[in-house]
Design a protein around this motif. Structure first.
Motif, PDB file in Angstrom:
ATOM      1  N   THR A 146      -2.719 -14.773   0.045  1.00 59.30           N
ATOM      2  CA  THR A 146      -1.557 -13.925   0.281  1.00 59.30           C
ATOM      3  C   THR A 146      -0.364 -14.422  -0.503  1.00 59.30           C
ATOM      4  O   THR A 146      -0.207 -15.632  -0.706  1.00 59.30           O
ATOM      5  CB  THR A 146      -1.209 -13.897   1.777  1.00 59.30           C
ATOM      6  OG1 THR A 146      -0.907 -15.225   2.206  1.00 59.30           O
ATOM      7  CG2 THR A 146      -2.354 -13.350   2.605  1.00 59.30           C
ATOM      8  N   THR A 177       7.176  -7.677   2.389  1.00 60.19           N
ATOM      9  CA  THR A 177       5.889  -7.262   1.839  1.00 60.19           C
ATOM     10  C   THR A 177       5.012  -8.463   1.525  1.00 60.19           C
ATOM     11  O   THR A 177       5.494  -9.493   1.052  1.00 60.19           O
ATOM     12  CB  THR A 177       6.090  -6.410   0.577  1.00 60.19           C
ATOM     13  OG1 THR A 177       6.790  -5.218   0.941  1.00 60.19           O
ATOM     14  CG2 THR A 177       4.748  -6.019  -0.029  1.00 60.19           C
ATOM     15  N   ILE A 181      -5.042  -7.784   8.983  1.00 56.60           N
ATOM     16  CA  ILE A 181      -3.768  -8.300   8.507  1.00 56.60           C
ATOM     17  C   ILE A 181      -2.907  -8.591   9.723  1.00 56.60           C
ATOM     18  O   ILE A 181      -2.674  -7.711  10.564  1.00 56.60           O
ATOM     19  CB  ILE A 181      -3.073  -7.283   7.584  1.00 56.60           C
ATOM     20  CG1 ILE A 181      -3.972  -6.984   6.379  1.00 56.60           C
ATOM     21  CG2 ILE A 181      -1.720  -7.810   7.129  1.00 56.60           C
ATOM     22  CD1 ILE A 181      -3.671  -5.675   5.694  1.00 56.60           C
ATOM     23  N   TYR A 203      -5.279  -2.971  10.604  1.00 50.74           N
ATOM     24  CA  TYR A 203      -6.397  -2.900   9.657  1.00 50.74           C
ATOM     25  C   TYR A 203      -6.088  -1.903   8.537  1.00 50.74           C
ATOM     26  O   TYR A 203      -6.319  -2.192   7.366  1.00 50.74           O
ATOM     27  CB  TYR A 203      -7.679  -2.492  10.371  1.00 50.74           C
ATOM     28  CG  TYR A 203      -8.884  -2.486   9.476  1.00 50.74           C
ATOM     29  CD1 TYR A 203      -9.366  -1.299   8.924  1.00 50.74           C
ATOM     30  CD2 TYR A 203      -9.532  -3.675   9.156  1.00 50.74           C
ATOM     31  CE1 TYR A 203     -10.456  -1.295   8.078  1.00 50.74           C
ATOM     32  CE2 TYR A 203     -10.633  -3.679   8.308  1.00 50.74           C
ATOM     33  CZ  TYR A 203     -11.086  -2.482   7.771  1.00 50.74           C
ATOM     34  OH  TYR A 203     -12.163  -2.486   6.934  1.00 50.74           O
ATOM     35  N   LYS A 204      -5.572  -0.753   8.902  1.00 52.40           N
ATOM     36  CA  LYS A 204      -5.173   0.224   7.898  1.00 52.40           C
ATOM     37  C   LYS A 204      -4.101   1.141   8.463  1.00 52.40           C
ATOM     38  O   LYS A 204      -3.825   1.111   9.669  1.00 52.40           O
ATOM     39  CB  LYS A 204      -6.364   1.041   7.421  1.00 52.40           C
ATOM     40  CG  LYS A 204      -7.041   1.854   8.513  1.00 52.40           C
ATOM     41  CD  LYS A 204      -8.213   2.627   7.948  1.00 52.40           C
ATOM     42  CE  LYS A 204      -8.920   3.425   9.053  1.00 52.40           C
ATOM     43  NZ  LYS A 204     -10.075   4.178   8.514  1.00 52.40           N
ATOM     44  N   LYS A 261      -0.773   2.674   9.717  1.00 53.81           N
ATOM     45  CA  LYS A 261       0.446   2.162  10.335  1.00 53.81           C
ATOM     46  C   LYS A 261       0.188   1.751  11.775  1.00 53.81           C
ATOM     47  O   LYS A 261      -0.508   2.426  12.507  1.00 53.81           O
ATOM     48  CB  LYS A 261       1.528   3.251  10.286  1.00 53.81           C
ATOM     49  CG  LYS A 261       2.837   2.871  10.972  1.00 53.81           C
ATOM     50  CD  LYS A 261       3.819   4.017  10.966  1.00 53.81           C
ATOM     51  CE  LYS A 261       5.071   3.681  11.768  1.00 53.81           C
ATOM     52  NZ  LYS A 261       6.025   4.811  11.822  1.00 53.81           N
ATOM     53  N   ILE A 277       0.271  -0.323   6.029  1.00 59.05           N
ATOM     54  CA  ILE A 277      -0.822  -0.761   5.168  1.00 59.05           C
ATOM     55  C   ILE A 277      -1.273   0.428   4.342  1.00 59.05           C
ATOM     56  O   ILE A 277      -1.743   1.430   4.893  1.00 59.05           O
ATOM     57  CB  ILE A 277      -1.997  -1.305   6.009  1.00 59.05           C
ATOM     58  CG1 ILE A 277      -1.502  -2.414   6.950  1.00 59.05           C
ATOM     59  CG2 ILE A 277      -3.103  -1.834   5.098  1.00 59.05           C
ATOM     60  CD1 ILE A 277      -2.524  -2.822   7.988  1.00 59.05           C
ATOM     61  N   ARG A 328      -5.245  -1.199   0.840  1.00 58.56           N
ATOM     62  CA  ARG A 328      -5.096  -2.403   1.666  1.00 58.56           C
ATOM     63  C   ARG A 328      -4.772  -3.661   0.861  1.00 58.56           C
ATOM     64  O   ARG A 328      -4.941  -4.776   1.355  1.00 58.56           O
ATOM     65  CB  ARG A 328      -6.352  -2.638   2.495  1.00 58.56           C
ATOM     66  CG  ARG A 328      -6.721  -1.473   3.368  1.00 58.56           C
ATOM     67  CD  ARG A 328      -7.628  -1.757   4.542  1.00 58.56           C
ATOM     68  NE  ARG A 328      -8.604  -2.800   4.335  1.00 58.56           N
ATOM     69  CZ  ARG A 328      -8.709  -3.875   5.104  1.00 58.56           C
ATOM     70  NH1 ARG A 328      -7.887  -4.055   6.113  1.00 58.56           N
ATOM     71  NH2 ARG A 328      -9.654  -4.776   4.862  1.00 58.56           N
ATOM     72  N   SER A 351      -1.905  -4.653  -0.032  1.00 57.27           N
ATOM     73  CA  SER A 351      -0.612  -5.175   0.374  1.00 57.27           C
ATOM     74  C   SER A 351      -0.325  -4.678   1.792  1.00 57.27           C
ATOM     75  O   SER A 351      -1.026  -3.784   2.308  1.00 57.27           O
ATOM     76  CB  SER A 351       0.500  -4.724  -0.574  1.00 57.27           C
ATOM     77  OG  SER A 351       0.679  -3.324  -0.467  1.00 57.27           O
ATOM     78  N   SER A 352       0.694  -5.244   2.397  1.00 61.31           N
ATOM     79  CA  SER A 352       1.141  -4.769   3.697  1.00 61.31           C
ATOM     80  C   SER A 352       2.631  -5.048   3.819  1.00 61.31           C
ATOM     81  O   SER A 352       3.152  -5.957   3.150  1.00 61.31           O
ATOM     82  CB  SER A 352       0.366  -5.440   4.837  1.00 61.31           C
ATOM     83  OG  SER A 352       0.520  -6.850   4.793  1.00 61.31           O
ATOM     84  N   CYS A 404       2.290 -13.889   6.720  1.00 64.10           N
ATOM     85  CA  CYS A 404       1.247 -12.875   6.634  1.00 64.10           C
ATOM     86  C   CYS A 404      -0.092 -13.610   6.605  1.00 64.10           C
ATOM     87  O   CYS A 404      -0.264 -14.555   5.850  1.00 64.10           O
ATOM     88  CB  CYS A 404       1.465 -12.066   5.356  1.00 64.10           C
ATOM     89  SG  CYS A 404       0.061 -11.117   4.782  1.00 64.10           S
TER      90      CYS A 404
END
Lengths: 112, 114
Positions: A4, A21, A33, A51-52, A54, A64, A68, A70-71, A88
């Protein structure tokens, strides 16, 4: 293992929305995440996990994108007490066991 | 509810002396257990993790060792401390079934080696 990358530090003012971010280009299919908050001389505290798409809870939102890679942790209307280091963490259930490696974190400084 | 405790909270030790830090988890069974170290102003370094009694995996080969004599007890030890062992040591646990990265940390033990 997914590495990360986060900004080292960020400044904000009370009442503003803060977005931090995290990049994780080699995230695996099973990886979740997770974001943590750490105050000096305390253990990190779980903030939010996704996981994906919002995820939203009472303290933060996690965005996300579809790939995937970044987050973004979003803290609405920060206060002075939100001054902390934010980490993160990317990891997930593998066939056996998953070890969790933290990055360097982002030091958020909230000013009055 | 589950709780995790570490002790001692603070200790100052001379170089070459032994070390024992203890971590206990309550309210859950068969947790995964972790030891992390945080040097001043730095991130968290994974030292050891354990999936069960007597099962220890080391991430960083050095003069530290870990043991898990009971299901919810995790001990970090050293026979002879080095100056570089100074830091903030954190014990953590997570649920073995999920293991998705939702870790629960103890209060930490701050070690100063002089």
């Amino acid at each position: 293992l997914a590495k990360t990358t986060q900004p080292i530090s960020m400044d904000s003012y009370e009442g503003q929305e803060v977005n931090i971010t995290c990049s994780h280009n080699n995230i695996a299919t099973n990886d979740y995440i997770t974001w943590y908050q750490q105050f000096p001389s305390q253990g990190p505290r779980f903030i939010i996990q996704g996981y994906k798409t919002k995820v939203t809870n009472e303290v933060a939102s996690l965005f996300i994108p579809a790939d995937r890679k970044s987050s973004t942790l979003s803290l609405p209307r920060v206060s002075l007490s939100d001054t902390a280091v934010y980490y993160c963490l990317v990891g997930g259930l593998t066939y056996n066991f998953n070890k969790f490696y933290f990055g360097s974190g982002t030091k958020l400084n909230v000013k009055p | 509810s589950q709780t995790i405790h570490q002790w001692p909270a603070t200790l100052v030790q001379p170089v070459g002396s032994p070390l024992s830090l203890e971590c206990t988890v309550e309210g859950t069974s068969n947790p995964n257990l972790y030891w992390y170290r945080q040097a001043a102003g730095r991130g968290l370094q994974l030292l050891f993790y354990s999936v069960g009694i007597g099962q220890i995996s080391s991430e960083v080969p050095q003069n530290l060792s870990a043991s898990r004599p009971q299901d919810r007890q995790f001990i970090l030890s050293s026979k002879k401390l080095l100056l570089s062992d100074s830091g903030f040591y954190l014990c953590a646990w997570d649920r073995p079934v999920t293991n998705t990265g939702e870790l629960f940390f103890g209060e930490g033990s701050r070690l100063t080696v002089l």
